[in-house]
Design a protein around this motif. Structure first.
Motif, mmCIF file in Angstrom:
data_model
loop_
_atom_site.group_PDB
_atom_site.id
_atom_site.type_symbol
_atom_site.label_atom_id
_atom_site.label_comp_id
_atom_site.label_asym_id
_atom_site.label_seq_id
_atom_site.Cartn_x
_atom_site.Cartn_y
_atom_site.Cartn_z
ATOM 1 N N UNK A 24 0.930 -1.876 -0.319
ATOM 2 C CA UNK A 24 0.082 -0.313 -0.368
ATOM 3 C C UNK A 24 0.880 1.279 -0.131
ATOM 4 N N UNK A 25 1.868 1.725 1.177
ATOM 5 C CA UNK A 25 2.709 2.967 0.851
ATOM 6 C C UNK A 25 3.974 1.886 0.145
ATOM 7 N N UNK A 26 3.992 1.613 -0.608
ATOM 8 C CA UNK A 26 5.795 0.899 -0.667
ATOM 9 C C UNK A 26 6.754 2.478 -0.844
ATOM 10 N N UNK A 27 6.381 3.108 -1.847
ATOM 11 C CA UNK A 27 7.459 4.648 -2.147
ATOM 12 C C UNK A 27 7.149 5.193 -0.970
ATOM 13 N N UNK A 28 6.441 4.847 0.001
ATOM 14 C CA UNK A 28 6.343 6.402 0.921
ATOM 15 C C UNK A 28 7.234 6.615 1.734
ATOM 16 N N UNK A 29 7.810 8.089 2.225
ATOM 17 C CA UNK A 29 8.982 7.925 3.865
ATOM 18 C C UNK A 29 8.570 7.967 5.410
ATOM 19 N N UNK A 30 8.407 7.387 5.674
ATOM 20 C CA UNK A 30 7.804 8.228 7.079
ATOM 21 C C UNK A 30 8.485 8.284 7.955
ATOM 22 N N UNK A 31 8.780 8.849 9.268
ATOM 23 C CA UNK A 31 9.648 8.999 10.128
ATOM 24 C C UNK A 31 10.070 8.274 11.193
#
Length: 859
Positions: free
Chosen positions: A712-719
């Protein structure tokens, strides 16, 4: 005697002659890096108001709701602010707002600038110094005979949530006379009585379609004087007393026994065309003394102002103190339906009561807050660790968290601009953060009690990963998150160990067993009990995994190891044996079958929907169970070792082959690190742009096959995941990569592009970002067991701040010598250790109390 006691109280609450107390600085901002700075000032569960990089008061969030962007005013022109008046010996008068310039991004609007207080003259030069919870805005102007510092804080004392949960913003204005002659000075604070207006009730203006904030109704302002304070007291006769935005506000000053002139306004000219703004400015800029005037026409949200006028000698500096206090008792449940109340409102009858009770203690509260921050900053942690850990801890005092009337502690995942984001103490998100447990252990234990006594189904063992409010098992969303549920087992172990609270474990042990045993039900996560989670696994990616994968498996292995240790302590030999057996099988299996030589992968396994036990799906993931979407597959997941991260924090050791774990972290750095997001495609939410750097959630290096419909969020960057990875890098000896990872995050939150006090994910002030505190724990090698009374620290020479949630202090390491000092609370000790390089068992248990130190020679 009463007069003498009062005199001592007055002297204690503010230094003689208005002299200032020096505050520490961790980070300095100036120029364009001021634009997005907004540091929240408020207590745990009280709400807050933020101070901007230029000194602008903004984001008014004191009424039980988020208020990002809400100025607390009916008109931007009358947003809360402070003003200064000066008059020199020649009679020349000057007045300005105690703020720096309006940012250029706020110059343009359909009818001119949209910046709050945009029509007031301001200081030309401004910079911002911060060491949370202390903020200092430095102001200067060549056309002004004075320079100024706007200083704000709220008491912040780790391990003392009550002292850290006061509904107050302490505002001080330090004024320095730059000339060689005396001058007259006046400082004024002004704000609307915005009771009833929390920023969530709005309408469109029929003229230009801008948004009008609604809610105020027959609000009233009163000037009050007391032995300790004078100021404006705000109430409402028209707002529903059951409304979440009903309450009281007070703006007061404690500088009332120094011969200064105190003046006020309780309302302004109500005529049209901003006559109220004109009235305020003309009255103040004439002589710095307000002349209160009563008007027959009344506004629903009347404006008030409070001024303190005094003299400054040549080159003299004085400080004037104001307190903004509030009480809004009607906290509502997650859905804004029923009142659950606020814990802080049990201690204060109204906003005036807050001021009266805070002033006598303020010197002590400030001193202890400074003790904490100074001790923290003097430690030998890299600056980036200090910044990330300390600044993100502000989320504990944002609208993300709250304490209900009964003292329980709750948290959204984060908050949107005017409402919470994702309710219910979400287990899989709150798994990551460590600030609560290490800074406020009793609040962490409250969360464990809620999870096990209200989130857990007594018969099935299913733990709802979101709890309802008011607390009621029957109204919970009856869905379990595999990572969330296993994480609560590890968190119970962590909190029992750090607190040494055997009753916590004894009371909850049967429930912990049920929570872990839920994994073994037919159609469950590990129904064949082979130590491997292969069933349908809802998780923090908001979808379900199908088949074994490292993210959930390492949570499971950590839970098994933690449960085995708790079972041993409880003399539950059968359950201990079962957990150890499953752990050993699972640990061997994950190395043999999921490790591909560089990192751990997922083996996607189709499943018959009918075989899935009830309560394992949230309905947001795959619809085709024979070929499920949103899986990891052969990808390299950034937080695949999150269970190992938690195990290291808990002191549980390695969960798999340590060489494989080290290689995995090297691969995450190699494959998930993005030097520049400029060339990175992302179909989802974007947290990295342009030439910014960071770690993305998944990568598919070499010949690794990416599923057609990926995670679902594969290309995001979560701090929060980046801090998790950085922590595990530290534990694996990858210090350079860890610090670079953290620097990449904080460079994105540099004050220019984003607010350094608000790391977002699904909402502002996102809880997962408090994983940043874990980097401090990893760097220092700190562990404390209140069960065995063992204190462990790194053998690396240095000075390290430590906190176990119940006490805090510092540890100085020099070769084989260790000096432990307690600055707050008590620390029972029976053993001390240098991360495997030496230990010492004491002949008898000792307890270090506040202010005490003990030196140890380790062998």
């Amino acid at each position: 005697m009463r007069l003498i006691a009062l005199l001592f109280t007055i002297l204690a609450l503010h230094p003689a002659n208005g002299q200032s107390v020096s505050w520490p600085v961790l980070k300095h901002y100036e120029g364009k890096y001021l634009e997005k700075v907004a540091m929240p000032v408020g207590g745990i569960g009280t709400g807050n108001i933020s101070i901007g990089g230029n000194g602008q008061l903004r984001d008014v969030e004191i009424m039980n709701k988020p208020g990002i962007g809400f100025s607390g005013a009916t008109s931007p022109k009358l947003a809360p602010c402070f003003l200064i008046f000066t008059e020199d010996a020649s009679g020349k008068k000057r007045s300005k707002a105690l703020m720096g310039p309006v940012p250029p991004s706020e110059y343009q609007g359909q009818q001119g600038s949209v910046a709050p207080n945009n029509g007031y003259p301001r200081f030309q030069q401004v910079s911002f110094d911060a060491a949370y919870p202390f903020a200092v805005v430095n102001l200067d102007d060549e056309h002004m005979p004075v320079s100024a510092k706007a200083k704000m804080f709220n008491p912040y004392i780790p391990c003392d949530p009550d002292a850290s949960g006061i509904p107050v913003a302490v505002m001080r204005y330090e004024i320095h006379n730059k000339t060689n002659a005396p001058i007259h000075i006046s400082i004024a604070g002004s704000l609307d009585n915005f009771i009833g207006m929390d920023g969530s009730k709005v309408e469109f203006n029929s003229f230009d379609r801008t948004i009008n904030v609604l809610g105020a109704k027959r609000n009233k302002n009163f000037f009050r004087q007391d032995q300790l304070v004078s100021g404006i007291y705000m109430t409402s006769d028209g707002v529903d007393r059951n409304d979440a935005a009903w309450g009281t506000i007070a703006l007061t000053t404690s500088d009332i026994h120094k011969g200064y002139t105190i003046s006020h306004r309780t309302e302004l000219d109500p005529k049209s065309w901003n006559s109220d703004v004109n009235d305020l400015w003309d009255d103040f800029s004439d002589d710095g003394i307000f002349q209160d005037t009563v008007f027959s026409e009344k506004k629903d949200a009347p404006h008030a102002a409070l001024a303190v006028k005094f003299d400054l000698g040549a080159n003299e500096t004085k400080e004037i103190q104001f307190l903004l206090t509030w009480v809004f008792p009607n906290r509502k449940d997650w859905g804004d339906r029923k009142i659950v109340g606020n814990y802080y409102s049990q201690s204060y009858s109204d906003a005036w009561d807050v001021a009266l009770k805070t002033i006598p203690r303020l010197h002590q509260l400030e001193a202890k807050s400074l003790d904490f921050v100074n001790l923290f900053l003097q430690s030998d942690y890299p600056a980036i660790i200090k910044e990330a850990a300390l600044f993100n801890s502000s989320t504990l005092r944002s609208q993300t968290t709250f304490r209900t009337k009964d003292g329980n502690f709750f948290g959204w995942e984060g908050v949107f601009n005017s409402t919470g984001s994702c309710y219910g103490n979400c287990t899989h998100v709150w798994n990551y953060e460590q600030a609560t447990a290490f800074l406020f252990g009793n609040l962490a234990k409250k969360m464990r009690e809620i999870e096990y006594h209200y989130g857990l189904n007594d018969s099935s063992g299913l733990m709802s990963f979101r709890v309802s409010l008011p607390l009621n098992k029957d109204s919970n969303w009856k869905v379990a998150a595999a990572d969330g549920q296993m994480g609560t087992v590890m968190k119970m172990y962590r909190d029992w160990q750090m607190s040494g609270d055997d009753e916590l474990l004894k009371e909850n042990w049967p429930l912990v067993k049920k929570a872990l045993s839920f994994a073994w039900i037919p159609g469950g996560w590990d129904s064949n009990q082979d130590g491997v989670m292969e069933g349908c696994q809802h998780n923090t990616m908001d979808i379900e995994y199908f088949g074994p994968n490292p993210e959930i498996e390492f949570w499971y292995l950590g839970a098994l190891k933690a449960a085995a240790a708790m079972a041993s302590y409880m003399h539950d030999g059968e359950f201990e044996s079962r957990c150890r057996h499953l752990f050993e099988k699972g640990s061997q299996w994950v190395d043999a079958h999921l490790f591909n030589g560089e990192y751990y992968v997922q083996k996607i396994e189709p499943i018959d929907k009918a075989a899935i036990a009830p309560g394992l799906m949230a309905g947001m993931g795959a619809k085709d169970f024979s070929n499920p979407d949103f899986q990891i597959g052969e990808g390299c997941l950034v937080d695949q070792l999150v269970g190992q991260y938690m195990a290291n924090i808990c002191g549980l050791g390695w969960l798999a082959d340590s060489a494989h774990l080290r290689k995995t972290m090297e691969s995450i750095w190699k494959y998930n690190y993005i030097q520049s997001f400029d060339n990175q495609f992302n179909n989802m939410r974007t947290y990295g742009l342009g030439n910014e750097s960071g770690l993305v959630l998944t990568s598919y290096p070499g010949n690794a096959k990416r599923p057609r419909i990926p995670l679902s969020y594969c290309s995001e960057a979560w701090t929060g995941l980046e801090y998790t990875a950085a922590t595990e890098m530290i534990y694996n000896g990858m210090m350079e990569e860890a610090l670079k990872t953290m620097s990449n995050v904080r460079n994105r939150y540099d004050g220019w592009k984003r607010n350094p006090f608000n790391e977002e994910e699904c909402g502002n002030h996102y809880a997962r970002a408090m994983a940043s505190w874990a980097t401090l724990v990893a760097y220092s090698g700190f562990h404390y067991s209140g069960v065995t009374k063992t204190f462990a620290i790194t053998s690396r020479p240095g000075n390290y701040f430590w906190s176990n949630g119940y006490s805090w202090g510092n540890a100085k390491v020099d070769q084989k010598k260790l000096i432990i000092t307690v600055h707050f609370g008590q620390l029972p000790l029976r053993n001390v250790e240098f991360d495997g390089n030496g230990s010492m068992g004491l002949k008898k248990e000792i307890t270090l109390k506040e202010g005490q130190s003990q030196e140890f020679e380790l062998k």
